[in-house]
Motif scaffolding. Sequence first.
Motif, PDB file in Angstrom:
ATOM      1  N   GLU A   1       0.836  -1.206   0.000  1.00  0.00           N
ATOM      2  CA  GLU A   1       0.000   0.000   0.000  1.00  0.00           C
ATOM      3  C   GLU A   1       0.873   1.258   0.000  1.00  0.00           C
TER       4      GLU A   1
ATOM      5  N   SER B   1       2.055   1.641  -3.428  1.00  0.00           N
ATOM      6  CA  SER B   1       0.984   2.177  -4.281  1.00  0.00           C
ATOM      7  C   SER B   1       0.956   3.689  -4.133  1.00  0.00           C
TER       8      SER B   1
ATOM      9  N   GLU C   1      -4.080   5.783  -0.679  1.00  0.00           N
ATOM     10  CA  GLU C   1      -3.282   4.553  -0.510  1.00  0.00           C
ATOM     11  C   GLU C   1      -2.491   4.587   0.798  1.00  0.00           C
TER      12      GLU C   1
ATOM     13  N   HIS D   1      -4.720   3.555   3.417  1.00  0.00           N
ATOM     14  CA  HIS D   1      -4.896   2.093   3.429  1.00  0.00           C
ATOM     15  C   HIS D   1      -3.761   1.426   4.209  1.00  0.00           C
TER      16      HIS D   1
ATOM     17  N   GLU E   1      -3.481  -1.794  -9.803  1.00  0.00           N
ATOM     18  CA  GLU E   1      -4.636  -2.159  -8.977  1.00  0.00           C
ATOM     19  C   GLU E   1      -4.938  -3.664  -9.097  1.00  0.00           C
TER      20      GLU E   1
ATOM     21  N   VAL F   1      -2.594  -5.372  -6.823  1.00  0.00           N
ATOM     22  CA  VAL F   1      -2.991  -5.227  -5.417  1.00  0.00           C
ATOM     23  C   VAL F   1      -4.192  -6.127  -5.097  1.00  0.00           C
TER      24      VAL F   1
ATOM     25  N   GLU G   1     -13.037  -2.258  -1.736  1.00  0.00           N
ATOM     26  CA  GLU G   1     -12.267  -1.101  -2.223  1.00  0.00           C
ATOM     27  C   GLU G   1     -11.585  -1.430  -3.560  1.00  0.00           C
ATOM     28  N   GLN G   2     -11.034  -2.641  -3.666  1.00  0.00           N
ATOM     29  CA  GLN G   2     -10.333  -3.008  -4.909  1.00  0.00           C
ATOM     30  C   GLN G   2     -11.296  -3.067  -6.093  1.00  0.00           C
TER      31      GLN G   2
ATOM     32  N   GLU H   1     -11.789   0.512  -7.123  1.00  0.00           N
ATOM     33  CA  GLU H   1     -10.622   1.138  -7.734  1.00  0.00           C
ATOM     34  C   GLU H   1     -10.334   0.593  -9.129  1.00  0.00           C
TER      35      GLU H   1
END
Length: 172
Positions: A17, A20, A50, A53, A94, A97, A126-127, A130
């Motif tokens: 994170e 990121s 990020e 996060h 993304e 991640v 969240e992913q 995003e």
Amino acid sequence: MLNSRLEKAIIEQIKAEEESSRLYLSMASWCEVNGYAGAAAFLFMHATEEREHSLKLLSYVNDRGGHARLMALEEPTAEFNSLQDVFEKVLEHELLVTSLINKLVEISMEEKDFNTLNFLQWYVTEQIEEESLARSIIDKFRLTEGEKGGLFHIDKELASMAAAEAAAIIKI
Ligand code: OFO
């Protein structure tokens, strides 16, 4: 109490994170020096998200009796071919991640740590958001087919998205 396998895995996610955040910061910087002020504002905002996060994960480790020790970070890419290339790399990142979050979920299930499983649901959602946001921005580039006026409009739209996000944060 967090077991050591999960503690290690979450610490690695803190690193991901943070990386990121630094990648988006580097992208924002590229956008700024290349005249894309709207995209820069959007990516500066994204970099801050990020970082949040990573902080949320850090607090979680410490709250569960672990110790979130920080790891060394990779140097982010600083050069991009175009504004479209920047956002294609956002999506690529993304997706990476998302796969790391899925792996963490898998480890939580193997370790039967249901608190962590529950905590990670926020990241799973969240992913999805995003990835979908990055795809929608890339679609705009495809529609403009690299035409200059189109790029100007995309940059303006990204500026409004950043402003809306900033306004939402102030409201909270
Ligand atoms: Fe951390 O949410 Fe995207 O990467």
